[in-house]
Design an enzyme around this catalytic site. Sequence first.
Site, mmCIF file in Angstrom:
data_model
loop_
_atom_site.group_PDB
_atom_site.id
_atom_site.type_symbol
_atom_site.label_atom_id
_atom_site.label_comp_id
_atom_site.label_asym_id
_atom_site.label_seq_id
_atom_site.Cartn_x
_atom_site.Cartn_y
_atom_site.Cartn_z
ATOM 1 N N CYS A 114 19.950 75.492 16.692
ATOM 2 C CA CYS A 114 20.389 76.855 17.018
ATOM 3 C C CYS A 114 19.976 77.872 15.942
ATOM 4 O O CYS A 114 20.094 79.079 16.163
ATOM 5 C CB CYS A 114 21.896 76.893 17.229
ATOM 6 S SG CYS A 114 22.490 75.624 18.346
ATOM 7 N N HIS A 242 24.338 83.850 16.439
ATOM 8 C CA HIS A 242 24.160 82.809 17.453
ATOM 9 C C HIS A 242 25.418 82.715 18.318
ATOM 10 O O HIS A 242 26.537 82.569 17.802
ATOM 11 C CB HIS A 242 23.883 81.467 16.765
ATOM 12 C CG HIS A 242 23.993 80.294 17.672
ATOM 13 N ND1 HIS A 242 23.437 80.278 18.940
ATOM 14 C CD2 HIS A 242 24.609 79.090 17.528
ATOM 15 C CE1 HIS A 242 23.705 79.128 19.516
ATOM 16 N NE2 HIS A 242 24.420 78.385 18.698
ATOM 17 N N ASN A 272 26.125 78.938 25.573
ATOM 18 C CA ASN A 272 25.386 78.694 24.329
ATOM 19 C C ASN A 272 23.967 78.264 24.689
ATOM 20 O O ASN A 272 23.777 77.192 25.269
ATOM 21 C CB ASN A 272 26.120 77.599 23.546
ATOM 22 C CG ASN A 272 25.421 77.208 22.255
ATOM 23 O OD1 ASN A 272 24.250 77.492 22.061
ATOM 24 N ND2 ASN A 272 26.147 76.539 21.383
HETATM 25 N N1 ACO Z 1 38.244 71.084 30.025
HETATM 26 C C1 ACO Z 1 39.527 70.735 29.914
HETATM 27 N N2 ACO Z 1 40.005 70.016 28.896
HETATM 28 C C2 ACO Z 1 39.135 69.648 27.938
HETATM 29 C C3 ACO Z 1 37.775 69.989 27.990
HETATM 30 C C4 ACO Z 1 37.341 70.736 29.092
HETATM 31 N N3 ACO Z 1 36.058 71.124 29.250
HETATM 32 N N4 ACO Z 1 37.160 69.479 26.894
HETATM 33 C C5 ACO Z 1 38.109 68.855 26.187
HETATM 34 N N5 ACO Z 1 39.298 68.948 26.810
HETATM 35 C C6 ACO Z 1 40.577 68.416 26.379
HETATM 36 C C7 ACO Z 1 40.446 67.191 25.526
HETATM 37 O O1 ACO Z 1 40.296 66.027 26.308
HETATM 38 C C8 ACO Z 1 41.756 67.210 24.762
HETATM 39 O O2 ACO Z 1 42.761 66.698 25.598
HETATM 40 P P1 ACO Z 1 43.928 65.773 24.978
HETATM 41 O O3 ACO Z 1 44.646 66.664 23.985
HETATM 42 O O4 ACO Z 1 44.734 65.424 26.170
HETATM 43 O O5 ACO Z 1 43.221 64.625 24.346
HETATM 44 C C9 ACO Z 1 42.023 68.693 24.587
HETATM 45 O O6 ACO Z 1 41.226 69.379 25.576
HETATM 46 C C10 ACO Z 1 41.649 69.177 23.225
HETATM 47 O O7 ACO Z 1 40.362 68.669 22.916
HETATM 48 P P2 ACO Z 1 39.626 69.068 21.607
HETATM 49 O O8 ACO Z 1 38.287 68.429 21.560
HETATM 50 O O9 ACO Z 1 40.578 68.863 20.463
HETATM 51 O O10 ACO Z 1 39.431 70.603 21.912
HETATM 52 P P3 ACO Z 1 39.241 71.754 20.904
HETATM 53 O O11 ACO Z 1 40.426 72.620 20.940
HETATM 54 O O12 ACO Z 1 38.725 71.278 19.590
HETATM 55 O O13 ACO Z 1 38.079 72.530 21.626
HETATM 56 C C11 ACO Z 1 35.710 72.854 21.449
HETATM 57 C C12 ACO Z 1 36.824 71.905 21.862
HETATM 58 C C13 ACO Z 1 35.776 74.108 22.335
HETATM 59 C C14 ACO Z 1 34.346 72.210 21.654
HETATM 60 C C15 ACO Z 1 35.994 73.210 19.988
HETATM 61 O O14 ACO Z 1 36.065 72.068 19.175
HETATM 62 C C16 ACO Z 1 34.959 74.096 19.441
HETATM 63 O O15 ACO Z 1 34.947 75.260 19.742
HETATM 64 N N6 ACO Z 1 34.051 73.549 18.606
HETATM 65 C C17 ACO Z 1 32.898 74.237 18.156
HETATM 66 C C18 ACO Z 1 31.760 73.602 18.800
HETATM 67 C C19 ACO Z 1 30.815 74.568 19.391
HETATM 68 O O16 ACO Z 1 31.051 75.702 19.650
HETATM 69 N N7 ACO Z 1 29.639 74.060 19.604
HETATM 70 C C20 ACO Z 1 28.641 74.842 20.147
HETATM 71 C C21 ACO Z 1 27.443 74.024 20.230
HETATM 72 S S1 ACO Z 1 26.788 73.624 18.731
HETATM 73 C C22 ACO Z 1 26.114 74.980 18.099
HETATM 74 O O17 ACO Z 1 25.717 75.843 18.800
HETATM 75 C C23 ACO Z 1 26.070 75.037 16.703
#
Ligand code: ACO
Length: 316
Positions: A114, A242, A272
């Site tokens: 990215c 980004h 993204n």
């Molecule tokens: N829909 C519904 N529920 C979901 C989804 C979904 N798409 N994905 C995960 N969950 C659930 C999980 O199963 C979990 O459930 P549980 O508590 O029953 O086990 C719950 O939601 C929380 O999951 P987490 O993985 O802890 O979710 P988090 O709050 O961390 O959010 C996310 C996930 C959005 C990916 C977050 O970690 C984040 O924003 N990370 C940054 C990553 C990012 O933006 N990457 C972009 C790509 S890389 C780049 O461009 C650099």
Amino acid sequence: MSGIKLISTGSALPRQEVTNFDLEKKVDTSDEWIATRTGIRSRHYCSGDESHLGLCMAAARQAIQRAGVSPADIGVCLVATLTQDTMTPSAACVLQKELGLAEDTVCFDLNAACAGFVYGLHTAECLLAASPRRYGLVIGCEVLSRITDFTDRSTCVLFGDGAGAVVVEWGADYPSICAVMGSRGNREVLYIPGVNTGSASYIHMDGKEVFRFAVEVLPRCTHEVAEKAGVPLEAIDRFVFHQANQRILDHAVRKLKLDPARCAGNIARTGNTSAASVPILLDELVTTGQLASGQKALCAGFGGGLTWAGCLLQLA
Ligand code: ACO
């Protein structure tokens, strides 16, 4: 002092728009979860005869036409990507023929995930300093829907396809874009298996670790670019970050104490798009008059590798 200025932009998004409600039909997720966790409401996926090359060509042709330069004036053609149609020839190499660039144009693809587009701007600035031609074409293009695992709900809702392109001009008296770049070798946090591993080439991501990395590196990189350029943050017209996740962006804007009006994004509509996200947003800002002639945009990306890069780009 020598450097590059932004002359023109272009972009292309696939025809098919996929909303969170569309995803709800095939993935155990909801519009509410995706929108509150990421800011994303829809994204575009390639379908039918659409391809990575097609997106590159559409964005590049638009940028070249708006620049009013001849393809023969272009000395460097770089494509930042990790989803090109073929490992070889590179997308940039195919573009040489399709766009009618001269055979001695420096053409190659660049993978810094990215952060790739900003890596590409810096590379173009360096290469143009040694080129007999003044203009460079830098493209960011991804077809991430090809490497998305739709059985993994924590990643599949994040990504989209698209391309953005810019034409830059090198000048002996132009200020440098003062790029700042970094790499931190890490094979666990964000990776895509290669062709030799025998496993499907899907995106694997530890979301929480990516979040921690992003909110550490984005504000630091922004400060470093401003310091290197000798320009205070208050004097920068636009911040083009980004578009990874709205929560990461909000965190960075708060930490940097920036006016949110100068940090407009488009993640709600594009998702993204990795290396394509910064040039797609640049195109949107230029074509809507939000980035005008003489104004400066601080561009920054961060992603797999782990990599990060920032620079200060002035619109000619
Ligand atoms: N829909 C519904 N529920 C979901 C989804 C979904 N798409 N994905 C995960 N969950 C659930 C999980 O199963 C979990 O459930 P549980 O508590 O029953 O086990 C719950 O939601 C929380 O999951 P987490 O993985 O802890 O979710 P988090 O709050 O961390 O959010 C996310 C996930 C959005 C990916 C977050 O970690 C984040 O924003 N990370 C940054 C990553 C990012 O933006 N990457 C972009 C790509 S890389 C780049 O461009 C650099």
